[in-house]
Design a protein around this motif. Structure first.
Motif, PDB file in Angstrom:
ATOM      1  N   ASN A 242      11.426   0.590  -8.801  1.00 51.91           N
ATOM      2  CA  ASN A 242      11.333   0.913  -7.534  1.00 51.91           C
ATOM      3  C   ASN A 242      11.844  -0.107  -6.644  1.00 51.91           C
ATOM      4  O   ASN A 242      11.375  -1.351  -6.992  1.00 51.91           O
ATOM      5  CB  ASN A 242      10.011   1.502  -7.134  1.00 51.91           C
ATOM      6  CG  ASN A 242       9.699   2.727  -7.976  1.00 51.91           C
ATOM      7  OD1 ASN A 242      10.482   3.816  -7.537  1.00 51.91           O
ATOM      8  ND2 ASN A 242       8.679   2.764  -8.706  1.00 51.91           N
ATOM      9  N   ILE A 243      12.388   0.321  -5.489  1.00 60.06           N
ATOM     10  CA  ILE A 243      12.616  -0.584  -4.488  1.00 60.06           C
ATOM     11  C   ILE A 243      11.645  -0.398  -3.361  1.00 60.06           C
ATOM     12  O   ILE A 243      11.621   0.736  -3.092  1.00 60.06           O
ATOM     13  CB  ILE A 243      14.245  -0.745  -3.920  1.00 60.06           C
ATOM     14  CG1 ILE A 243      15.096  -0.769  -4.862  1.00 60.06           C
ATOM     15  CG2 ILE A 243      14.341  -1.530  -2.692  1.00 60.06           C
ATOM     16  CD1 ILE A 243      16.557  -0.656  -4.599  1.00 60.06           C
ATOM     17  N   MET A 244      11.081  -1.406  -3.000  1.00 62.41           N
ATOM     18  CA  MET A 244       9.925  -0.876  -1.791  1.00 62.41           C
ATOM     19  C   MET A 244      10.508  -1.742  -0.655  1.00 62.41           C
ATOM     20  O   MET A 244      11.166  -2.818  -0.499  1.00 62.41           O
ATOM     21  CB  MET A 244       8.599  -1.703  -2.445  1.00 62.41           C
ATOM     22  CG  MET A 244       8.261  -1.106  -3.504  1.00 62.41           C
ATOM     23  SD  MET A 244       6.645  -1.640  -4.028  1.00 62.41           S
ATOM     24  CE  MET A 244       6.264  -0.528  -5.376  1.00 62.41           C
TER      25      MET A 244
ATOM     26  N   ILE B  39       1.012  -1.093   0.005  1.00 57.65           N
ATOM     27  CA  ILE B  39      -0.070   0.096   0.045  1.00 57.65           C
ATOM     28  C   ILE B  39       1.013   1.303   0.020  1.00 57.65           C
ATOM     29  O   ILE B  39       1.814   1.288   0.642  1.00 57.65           O
ATOM     30  CB  ILE B  39      -0.990   0.089   1.211  1.00 57.65           C
ATOM     31  CG1 ILE B  39      -1.948  -1.332   1.365  1.00 57.65           C
ATOM     32  CG2 ILE B  39      -1.592   1.026   1.345  1.00 57.65           C
ATOM     33  CD1 ILE B  39      -2.735  -1.502   2.461  1.00 57.65           C
ATOM     34  N   SER B  40       0.730   2.010  -1.182  1.00 56.84           N
ATOM     35  CA  SER B  40       1.298   3.261  -1.015  1.00 56.84           C
ATOM     36  C   SER B  40       1.060   4.415  -0.136  1.00 56.84           C
ATOM     37  O   SER B  40       0.011   4.512   0.295  1.00 56.84           O
ATOM     38  CB  SER B  40       1.652   3.850  -2.477  1.00 56.84           C
ATOM     39  OG  SER B  40      -0.018   4.503  -2.625  1.00 56.84           O
TER      40      SER B  40
ATOM     41  N   ARG C 285      -0.915  -5.915  -5.648  1.00 60.72           N
ATOM     42  CA  ARG C 285      -1.193  -7.214  -4.917  1.00 60.72           C
ATOM     43  C   ARG C 285      -0.604  -8.052  -5.875  1.00 60.72           C
ATOM     44  O   ARG C 285      -0.585  -7.990  -7.224  1.00 60.72           O
ATOM     45  CB  ARG C 285      -2.573  -7.424  -4.954  1.00 60.72           C
ATOM     46  CG  ARG C 285      -3.311  -6.355  -3.838  1.00 60.72           C
ATOM     47  CD  ARG C 285      -4.932  -6.980  -3.761  1.00 60.72           C
ATOM     48  NE  ARG C 285      -5.520  -6.239  -3.069  1.00 60.72           N
ATOM     49  CZ  ARG C 285      -6.196  -5.124  -3.274  1.00 60.72           C
ATOM     50  NH1 ARG C 285      -6.288  -4.690  -4.624  1.00 60.72           N
ATOM     51  NH2 ARG C 285      -6.810  -4.453  -2.482  1.00 60.72           N
ATOM     52  N   ALA C 286       0.010  -9.356  -5.296  1.00 57.09           N
ATOM     53  CA  ALA C 286       0.326 -10.180  -6.116  1.00 57.09           C
ATOM     54  C   ALA C 286       0.506 -11.417  -5.429  1.00 57.09           C
ATOM     55  O   ALA C 286       0.598 -11.620  -4.254  1.00 57.09           O
ATOM     56  CB  ALA C 286       2.244  -9.956  -6.149  1.00 57.09           C
TER      57      ALA C 286
ATOM     58  N   THR D 170      -0.310   6.953  -6.645  1.00 56.61           N
ATOM     59  CA  THR D 170      -1.299   5.873  -7.243  1.00 56.61           C
ATOM     60  C   THR D 170      -0.238   5.156  -8.228  1.00 56.61           C
ATOM     61  O   THR D 170       0.385   5.480  -8.816  1.00 56.61           O
ATOM     62  CB  THR D 170      -2.519   6.721  -7.776  1.00 56.61           C
ATOM     63  OG1 THR D 170      -1.943   7.506  -8.907  1.00 56.61           O
ATOM     64  CG2 THR D 170      -3.328   7.716  -6.715  1.00 56.61           C
ATOM     65  N   TYR D 171      -0.877   3.928  -8.503  1.00 53.83           N
ATOM     66  CA  TYR D 171      -0.517   3.049  -9.252  1.00 53.83           C
ATOM     67  C   TYR D 171      -1.370   2.502 -10.520  1.00 53.83           C
ATOM     68  O   TYR D 171      -1.288   1.968 -11.227  1.00 53.83           O
ATOM     69  CB  TYR D 171      -0.125   1.513  -8.694  1.00 53.83           C
ATOM     70  CG  TYR D 171       0.959   1.776  -7.597  1.00 53.83           C
ATOM     71  CD1 TYR D 171       2.163   1.846  -7.793  1.00 53.83           C
ATOM     72  CD2 TYR D 171       0.510   1.723  -6.011  1.00 53.83           C
ATOM     73  CE1 TYR D 171       3.148   1.833  -6.802  1.00 53.83           C
ATOM     74  CE2 TYR D 171       1.686   1.761  -5.292  1.00 53.83           C
ATOM     75  CZ  TYR D 171       2.902   2.023  -5.431  1.00 53.83           C
ATOM     76  OH  TYR D 171       3.682   1.829  -4.553  1.00 53.83           O
ATOM     77  N   ALA D 172      -2.425   3.604 -10.553  1.00 47.95           N
ATOM     78  CA  ALA D 172      -3.403   3.571 -11.791  1.00 47.95           C
ATOM     79  C   ALA D 172      -2.864   4.066 -12.752  1.00 47.95           C
ATOM     80  O   ALA D 172      -1.938   5.118 -13.063  1.00 47.95           O
ATOM     81  CB  ALA D 172      -4.721   4.130 -11.333  1.00 47.95           C
TER      82      ALA D 172
END
Length: 122
Positions: free
Chosen positions: A120-122, A14-15, A84-85, A20-22
Motif C-alpha cells: 500500500n501507498i500511504m 492511523i488508519s 508505528r516505526a 485494522t492492521y491486526a
C-alpha cells in the motif's frame, strides 16, 4: 505537512474508517520512504533516493543520512488501527520540501507474493 530540518524520531500511521492492521498478515510489516511515486508497483523498485539532511548516528558523535534516504525497509510495530516505526538515531530529516510517499508492505519484502494482502501507498 512535514517540516524540512526537523528531526523525526518515528512514524505513526492511523488508519481511517476502522481498518485494522491486526492479525498474522501484518506481523512482518515494513515501511519505506519513496519520492513522488504513483503506483503500488513502484514501492518495490530497487532504485530510490530521497534527499535527506544529515543527523546524529547511534554513537551520537558522527553524522549520517537517515536510514530511509536510500529506501531502507523499516520494521513496524502494529496495533489494531495504527502502524508505528521508529527512526531515531539516525532520525529522519527532510532536506527540502517535496512530494513523498510512505509504502507499507504487510509481509515485509514488497514482493507481494507471500500473502494475499497488498502493498500500500500511504
Amino acid at each position: 505537512t512535514l517540516m524540512a530540518g526537523y528531526k523525526y524520531s518515528g512514524w505513526q500511521i492511523i488508519s481511517p474508517d476502522g481498518w485494522t492492521y491486526a492479525g498474522p498478515l501484518h506481523e512482518n510489516g515494513v515501511i519505506n520512504l519513496r519520492g513522488n511515486i504513483n503506483s503500488r508497483e513502484e514501492c518495490s523498485q530497487d532504485f530510490n533516493f530521497v534527499r535527506m539532511g544529515m543527523t546524529q548516528g547511534p554513537d551520537l558523535s558522527t553524522l549520517m543520512a537517515s536510514r530511509m534516504a536510500d529506501g531502507e525497509l523499516v520494521g513496524t510495530d502494529v496495533a489494531i488501527e495504527t502502524i508505528r516505526a521508529s527512526t531515531a538515531f539516525p532520525h529522519t530529516i527532510f532536506q527540502m520540501s517535496g512530494n513523498y510517499r510512505i509504502c507499507y508492505s504487510p509481509e515485509g519484502t514488497f514482493a507481494n507474493d507471500v500473502t494475499p494482502a497488498d502493498n500500500n501507498i500511504m
